[in-house]
Design a protein around this motif. Structure first.
Motif, PDB file in Angstrom:
ATOM      1  N   ALA A 171       0.844  -1.201   0.000  1.00  0.00           N
ATOM      2  CA  ALA A 171       0.000   0.000   0.000  1.00  0.00           C
ATOM      3  C   ALA A 171       0.878   1.251   0.000  1.00  0.00           C
ATOM      4  O   ALA A 171       0.640   2.197  -0.753  1.00  0.00           O
ATOM      5  N   ARG A 172       1.875   1.258   0.839  1.00  0.00           N
ATOM      6  CA  ARG A 172       2.750   2.435   0.913  1.00  0.00           C
ATOM      7  C   ARG A 172       3.562   2.604  -0.374  1.00  0.00           C
ATOM      8  O   ARG A 172       3.741   3.715  -0.879  1.00  0.00           O
ATOM      9  N   ALA A 173       4.046   1.484  -0.907  1.00  0.00           N
ATOM     10  CA  ALA A 173       4.844   1.549  -2.134  1.00  0.00           C
ATOM     11  C   ALA A 173       4.001   2.073  -3.297  1.00  0.00           C
ATOM     12  O   ALA A 173       4.487   2.874  -4.122  1.00  0.00           O
ATOM     13  N   ILE A 174       2.745   1.652  -3.359  1.00  0.00           N
ATOM     14  CA  ILE A 174       1.877   2.095  -4.449  1.00  0.00           C
ATOM     15  C   ILE A 174       1.545   3.583  -4.289  1.00  0.00           C
ATOM     16  O   ILE A 174       1.440   4.315  -5.274  1.00  0.00           O
ATOM     17  N   GLY A 175       1.396   4.017  -3.063  1.00  0.00           N
ATOM     18  CA  GLY A 175       1.183   5.455  -2.820  1.00  0.00           C
ATOM     19  C   GLY A 175       2.348   6.276  -3.351  1.00  0.00           C
ATOM     20  O   GLY A 175       2.157   7.288  -4.033  1.00  0.00           O
ATOM     21  N   ARG A 176       3.548   5.811  -3.053  1.00  0.00           N
ATOM     22  CA  ARG A 176       4.736   6.546  -3.524  1.00  0.00           C
ATOM     23  C   ARG A 176       4.858   6.467  -5.052  1.00  0.00           C
ATOM     24  O   ARG A 176       5.215   7.441  -5.711  1.00  0.00           O
ATOM     25  N   ARG A 177       4.546   5.304  -5.598  1.00  0.00           N
ATOM     26  CA  ARG A 177       4.655   5.111  -7.050  1.00  0.00           C
ATOM     27  C   ARG A 177       3.691   6.047  -7.794  1.00  0.00           C
ATOM     28  O   ARG A 177       4.036   6.622  -8.830  1.00  0.00           O
ATOM     29  N   ALA A 178       2.492   6.206  -7.267  1.00  0.00           N
ATOM     30  CA  ALA A 178       1.506   7.079  -7.920  1.00  0.00           C
ATOM     31  C   ALA A 178       2.032   8.513  -7.986  1.00  0.00           C
ATOM     32  O   ALA A 178       1.816   9.224  -8.980  1.00  0.00           O
ATOM     33  N   VAL A 179       2.733   8.932  -6.947  1.00  0.00           N
ATOM     34  CA  VAL A 179       3.286  10.297  -6.943  1.00  0.00           C
ATOM     35  C   VAL A 179       4.406  10.427  -7.976  1.00  0.00           C
ATOM     36  O   VAL A 179       4.496  11.426  -8.697  1.00  0.00           O
ATOM     37  N   GLU A 180       5.248   9.391  -8.072  1.00  0.00           N
ATOM     38  CA  GLU A 180       6.305   9.419  -9.102  1.00  0.00           C
ATOM     39  C   GLU A 180       5.690   9.614 -10.488  1.00  0.00           C
ATOM     40  O   GLU A 180       6.188  10.382 -11.302  1.00  0.00           O
ATOM     41  N   LEU A 181       4.610   8.892 -10.741  1.00  0.00           N
ATOM     42  CA  LEU A 181       3.962   8.974 -12.054  1.00  0.00           C
ATOM     43  C   LEU A 181       3.317  10.352 -12.248  1.00  0.00           C
ATOM     44  O   LEU A 181       3.354  10.916 -13.345  1.00  0.00           O
ATOM     45  N   ALA A 182       2.725  10.879 -11.173  1.00  0.00           N
ATOM     46  CA  ALA A 182       2.087  12.198 -11.272  1.00  0.00           C
ATOM     47  C   ALA A 182       3.112  13.288 -11.599  1.00  0.00           C
ATOM     48  O   ALA A 182       2.799  14.275 -12.262  1.00  0.00           O
ATOM     49  N   ARG A 183       4.326  13.099 -11.139  1.00  0.00           N
ATOM     50  CA  ARG A 183       5.373  14.094 -11.435  1.00  0.00           C
ATOM     51  C   ARG A 183       5.777  14.033 -12.911  1.00  0.00           C
ATOM     52  O   ARG A 183       6.246  15.026 -13.477  1.00  0.00           O
ATOM     53  N   VAL A 184       5.633  12.858 -13.527  1.00  0.00           N
ATOM     54  CA  VAL A 184       5.940  12.742 -14.960  1.00  0.00           C
ATOM     55  C   VAL A 184       4.801  13.320 -15.800  1.00  0.00           C
ATOM     56  O   VAL A 184       5.012  13.874 -16.877  1.00  0.00           O
ATOM     57  N   ALA A 185       3.564  13.187 -15.297  1.00  0.00           N
ATOM     58  CA  ALA A 185       2.400  13.693 -16.037  1.00  0.00           C
ATOM     59  C   ALA A 185       2.495  15.212 -16.180  1.00  0.00           C
ATOM     60  O   ALA A 185       3.077  15.894 -15.341  1.00  0.00           O
ATOM     61  N   HIS A 186       1.888  15.702 -17.265  1.00  0.00           N
ATOM     62  CA  HIS A 186       1.863  17.155 -17.457  1.00  0.00           C
ATOM     63  C   HIS A 186       0.954  17.815 -16.421  1.00  0.00           C
ATOM     64  O   HIS A 186      -0.097  17.248 -16.079  1.00  0.00           O
ATOM     65  N   PRO A 187       1.299  18.995 -15.956  1.00  0.00           N
ATOM     66  CA  PRO A 187       0.380  19.736 -15.077  1.00  0.00           C
ATOM     67  C   PRO A 187      -0.950  19.975 -15.792  1.00  0.00           C
ATOM     68  O   PRO A 187      -0.973  20.166 -17.014  1.00  0.00           O
ATOM     69  N   ASP A 188      -2.033  19.927 -15.029  1.00  0.00           N
ATOM     70  CA  ASP A 188      -3.357  20.161 -15.613  1.00  0.00           C
ATOM     71  C   ASP A 188      -4.026  21.304 -14.848  1.00  0.00           C
ATOM     72  O   ASP A 188      -4.519  21.107 -13.736  1.00  0.00           O
ATOM     73  N   PRO A 189      -4.049  22.491 -15.439  1.00  0.00           N
ATOM     74  CA  PRO A 189      -4.632  23.637 -14.728  1.00  0.00           C
ATOM     75  C   PRO A 189      -6.135  23.494 -14.514  1.00  0.00           C
ATOM     76  O   PRO A 189      -6.711  24.228 -13.702  1.00  0.00           O
ATOM     77  N   ASP A 190      -6.781  22.563 -15.231  1.00  0.00           N
ATOM     78  CA  ASP A 190      -8.225  22.369 -15.048  1.00  0.00           C
ATOM     79  C   ASP A 190      -8.543  21.558 -13.793  1.00  0.00           C
ATOM     80  O   ASP A 190      -9.685  21.536 -13.332  1.00  0.00           O
ATOM     81  N   PHE A 191      -7.527  20.862 -13.261  1.00  0.00           N
ATOM     82  CA  PHE A 191      -7.782  20.125 -12.019  1.00  0.00           C
ATOM     83  C   PHE A 191      -7.830  21.118 -10.868  1.00  0.00           C
ATOM     84  O   PHE A 191      -6.920  21.941 -10.710  1.00  0.00           O
ATOM     85  N   VAL A 192      -8.860  21.036 -10.046  1.00  0.00           N
ATOM     86  CA  VAL A 192      -8.980  21.962  -8.915  1.00  0.00           C
ATOM     87  C   VAL A 192      -8.656  21.249  -7.604  1.00  0.00           C
ATOM     88  O   VAL A 192      -7.740  21.612  -6.888  1.00  0.00           O
TER      89      VAL A 192
END
Lengths: 470, 445
Positions: free
Chosen positions: B76-97
């Motif tokens: 669970a903890r590893a997947i939490g960290r992994r999701a953040v790694e992937l989010a940092r690769v994703a482009h920023p989305d100004p439409d997300f609030v």
């Protein structure tokens, strides 16, 4: 691991199973979605587990687990045996398997570029480039989407015949979609490249040519008019031909449907079932197609299966069980979506073989008809042999010449009646229908193709009565 | 059950510690037991336990999603960290609030039935044997495929905004597809029943109904190509209504890929059509107090007198549009991220029975089942009417073969002229028949 798996299989036999097999699977996948110019979704998934199947007194029991430990595999064995025994006293059609020679093999993945060795940032950059081509193609493109996916994994197939196969696999896919709008008319086109292989599948794409063509198709549909309704001669392109080969015909050739009385092909082996111009085969051993593999999930080597030769039905697609039930040799057509699913009979790369005409000759020889291009979707009720195929484009043919462009039309009919009305087959085939086929809740990568061919008197479900001026 | 919530919260904490602006985690632990029937014989039983956990993490609006088929604290903890790694690769989305705050919703009773979850494989063997017997009593040459089974499980959702929800549910059902071969002719049909509590499940009659309808399908023939009225039976009507509601997905609207763009608050259908969403029906098949992001679901009319009252929003599309989430975030399980979906749909019945609606048609088609689903982008429909009958002089006559319709979602909805007063009822769902005038059909006749 091997010692553990073989010990579980031995236990299964000792406790009354006449056959047992175990698949152990693990893999990781990554995907990136791009829309409106932003790769704002990056996903990864890890799959792992094992599926154990036993045959006891003619009944099958199946139990998978996501955790491959000695304790969990032992629990699976207990559960699978208990499931089979619950059914065993009530089986009127006993399950069975064809005996096969055990296979000992190791299969390496074929990838020029392992996607795991390409940085995720580079994979994102690549798919953004592809989406950008669609988005910037024309002001009338109001939505562009693209996605990239890769997956790498390993699969062990072991059974009580002594088969032990370790298969590595790498797959990669790229998809793109365009929506074009003019006034109130909104049209859509999509394309994909998906097959076993590495990052080269994405890197070899020429974005301008490949993704640009998708945008152009959506734009062209803005000027097309609703298709006519009624009965007419049609010429179908390789993609629609693949749809016909897979949906209308192929599902009927799956021997589980044949055995169960759920196929129009049951009991017709050796008979002329359609036009002598039609030859249909399924071939997982073809290289670099979406349905290609080396061994099926029961450990049988991939091989070409002829189904119809010159209009005569010559065979079906088999699992170990259907081969035993119909008294033939297994031909390697059983696959399972994942460790939580049992292997069932599946198509691989299904196609209608080439004839000897050219497309130009067929069109020139058609007095009134439609040229259908771009298969969207299809389905079939195998027991009735009634199918539906939906296509992206149709062009009117009058006196051997192409005319009005129509959009979004379905055609339908009874499979064997329709294949009996094939009267011209072109001399080149291509595979353009790589995708996922659904059956019994399981999705499986497949491909399909064929040549251009002409079918007489096909019912088209358009919005305009034929001859109403459109 | 609280162990699942603990795991989800541990995954959220790990994602927050790794730098997520917002995140949520979902996990589930489920068991399914099923029995299969092929060629009228019991052939197999299976028991499948499935567990998994996934995390969505947002960094500057970019979304990372990671999934694993394990339920350990370490994973669970590893997947939490992994999701953040992937989010940092994703482009920023100004439409997300932001992700939604926790909301309060009443508990929906009877989504889990202890008795149902305790059923064993032998019970489903009996249900299947009964279905086969019933079908064969109708037609001794009937071939039956299908099966029966049960599923139950727990799930938990936690988010960085404080959402913390645990759920338990069960459902069981049986379905049969019957084939009746008669010479060169063949009749086929299917029937099923599903429920969340034993009291709602009708085990008897499913095989019989499938066989009776399969018999009625013998002797099918083409009809003339023409414009005619259609009467969509309950299953065909729900396929159309479900597809129309699905096209109101706000993400598709905002991204210019739905035929319902610009139609919120407008008349999209005949005034006789009202479709309500009722998420809080006790023991409803699609009932749930909260949506897939923890927003309270609300009973409401989605189509009211033909007017599309709202687009379907999850938190992303709602905040992007400057409105509140409508409780339509959906999750397909731990393996998929968040999309949009509805709960129980109820079509408001009309004044006349289905039989009366049929009696008023001189020349038309009754559609028992067809997947009438307008293309979500352009709204066009071209598909086969898979199972149905010709209506002649107010009565259903011969079953139809190879008959297609060509239309649009707009035409089908606008041309509805009556809804039946009688209806098929599934737990939580009300499915009457719908009559639609003047639709183009094509056949070989």
């Amino acid at each position: 691991m091997r010692e553990l798996i073989e010990s579980i299989l031995s236990d299964a036999k000792r406790r009354g199973a006449t056959f047992a097999d175990l698949r152990v699977q693990e893999g990781d996948g990554t995907s990136v979605s791009v829309e409106d110019g932003r790769a704002d979704k990056v996903y990864s998934a890890s799959h792992s587990g094992a599926g154990l199947r036993v045959l006891v007194n003619g009944a099958w029991g199946f139990a998978p687990t996501n955790t491959v430990t000695p304790e969990e595999l032992q629990r699976c064995l207990d559960d699978a045996l208990s499931m089979a025994k619950a059914a065993a006293g009530h089986v009127s059609e006993p399950g069975m398997v064809a005996e096969i020679e055990p296979v000992e093999a190791t299969v390496q993945a074929t990838a020029e570029i392992d996607p795991r060795e390409v940085s995720l940032a580079d994979r994102v950059k690549r798919i953004v480039e592809i989406e950008q081509v669609v988005r910037e193609r024309d002001d009338r493109i109001v939505n562009a989407r693209a996605s990239y996916g890769d997956g790498a994994g390993s699969l062990i197939i072991a059974n009580t015949f002594g088969t032990w196969i370790e298969q590595q696999s790498i797959r990669c896919s790229v998809r793109v979609a365009a929506t074009a709008q003019s006034g109130d008319i909104r049209q859509f086109a999509t394309e994909s490249e998906a097959r076993p292989g590495g990052y080269e599948i994405a890197s070899n794409i020429d974005p301008e040519a490949w993704a640009g063509a998708v945008a152009d198709r959506a734009l062209a549909l803005l000027d097309a008019v609703p298709a006519p309704a009624g009965t007419i001669d049609v010429i179908i392109d390789p993609r629609v031909c693949g749809l016909l080969a897979h949906e209308a015909f192929g599902h009927n050739a799956e021997a589980d449907a044949v055995w169960a009385g759920e196929s129009i092909l049951a009991g017709r082996e050796g008979q002329q079932v359609c036009s002598p111009l039609v030859t249909i085969a399924d071939d997982p051993s073809l290289k670099n197609l979406n349905g290609s593999f080396v061994y099926d999930h029961e450990g049988v080597p991939a091989q070409r299966h002829d189904i119809i030769v010159d209009g005569i039905l010559v065979g079906y697609l088999h699992s170990l069980q259907t081969a035993a039930r119909l008294g033939v040799r297994p031909n390697g057509s059983a696959r399972a979506e994942d460790h939580q699913s049992e292997p069932i009979v599946r198509m691989s790369n299904t196609f209608i073989d080439a004839g000897d005409a050219t497309l130009e000759e067929i069109i020139a020889d058609t007095k009134r008809g439609l040229l259908l291009k771009g298969g969207y979707w299809g389905y079939v009720f195998t027991a009735r042999g009634q199918f539906t195929c939906n296509v992206e484009n149709a062009w009117e043919i009058r006196d051997g010449k192409l005319g009005q462009h129509y959009r979004n039309a379905s055609f339908a009919g009874l499979t064997l009646e329709m294949l009996s009305r094939v009267d011209a087959v072109a001399n080149e085939i291509s595979f353009d229908l790589g995708g996922t086929c659904g059956k019994n809740g399981q999705g499986m990568p497949v491909d399909a193709g064929g040549p251009y061919l002409r079918i007489r008197d096909v019912v088209m479900g358009g919005q305009q009565q034929a001859g109403s001026g459109q | 059950m609280s162990e699942l919530l603990d795991l989800a919260q541990a995954a959220v904490e790990a994602a927050q510690a790794a730098g997520a602006d917002f995140c949520d985690a979902y996990c589930s632990d489920s068991t399914d037991i099923s029995v299969e029937v092929e060629k009228s014989s019991i052939t197999s039983c299976s028991t499948i336990r499935d567990q998994g956990l996934s995390v969505r993490a947002f960094v500057n609006g970019g979304q990372g999603f990671a999934m694993v088929q394990q339920l350990t604290l370490e994973d669970a903890r590893a997947i939490g960290r992994r999701a953040v790694e992937l989010a940092r690769v994703a482009h920023p989305d100004p439409d997300f609030v932001r992700l939604p705050d926790p909301t309060e919703a009443p508990e929906v009773p009877e989504l889990f039935d202890e008795e149902m979850a305790g059923l064993d494989a032998g019970c489903f063997v009996d249900w299947c044997l009964r279905g086969v017997e019933e079908a064969r009593a109708v037609a001794s040459d009937a071939i039956v495929q299908g099966g029966a089974g049960v599923g139950w499980g727990d799930s938990a959702l936690a988010s960085s905004t404080g959402v913390a929800i645990s759920k338990r549910g069960s459902s069981a059902g049986l379905s049969f597809f019957v084939i009746i071969p008669r010479g060169d002719d063949i009749g086929t049909y299917f029937e099923q029943d599903m429920a969340r509590r034993m009291a709602d499940l009708e085990i008897g009659g499913v095989g019989e109904k499938a066989a009776r309808e399969a018999l009625r399908q013998l002797g099918s023939r083409p009809v003339p190509t023409a414009r005619v009225p259609l009467i969509l039976g309950p299953l065909a009507a729900m396929s159309l209504i479900g597809a129309v509601i699905g096209a109101a997905d706000a993400d598709s609207i905002q991204r210019n890929r739905s035929w319902l763009i610009g139609r919120e608050g407008q008349q999209i259908a005949s005034e006789v059509l009202t479709v309500r969403e009722e998420p809080l029906v006790p023991a409803g098949m699609r009932s749930s107090a909260y949506d897939g992001e923890g927003v309270a679901r609300t009973p409401r009319a989605l189509i009211d007198g033909g007017i599309l009252t709202t687009y379907l929003h999850n938190s992303y599309t709602a905040f992007k549009a400057g409105v509140q989430p409508t409780g339509h975030a959906s999750r397909g399980g731990y393996g998929s991220s968040v999309g949009v979906g509805v709960s129980n749909l109820q079509v408001q019945p009309g004044e006349k029975t289905e039989a009366e609606l049929i009696s008023e048609v001189d020349n038309g088609i009754y559609v028992s089942y067809a997947g009438i689903s307008p293309n979500s982008v352009n709204g066009e429909v071209s598909t086969t009417l898979d199972f149905g009958f010709r209506i002649e002089n107010g009565e259903c006559t011969a079953p139809i073969s190879t008959t297609l319709i060509g239309s649009t979602g707009e035409e089908l909805l606008t041309n509805i002229d009556a809804i039946s007063s009688d209806y098929r009822e599934e737990p939580g769902m009300i499915l009457p028949s719908i009559r639609i005038r003047d639709i183009q059909i094509a056949s070989e006749g």
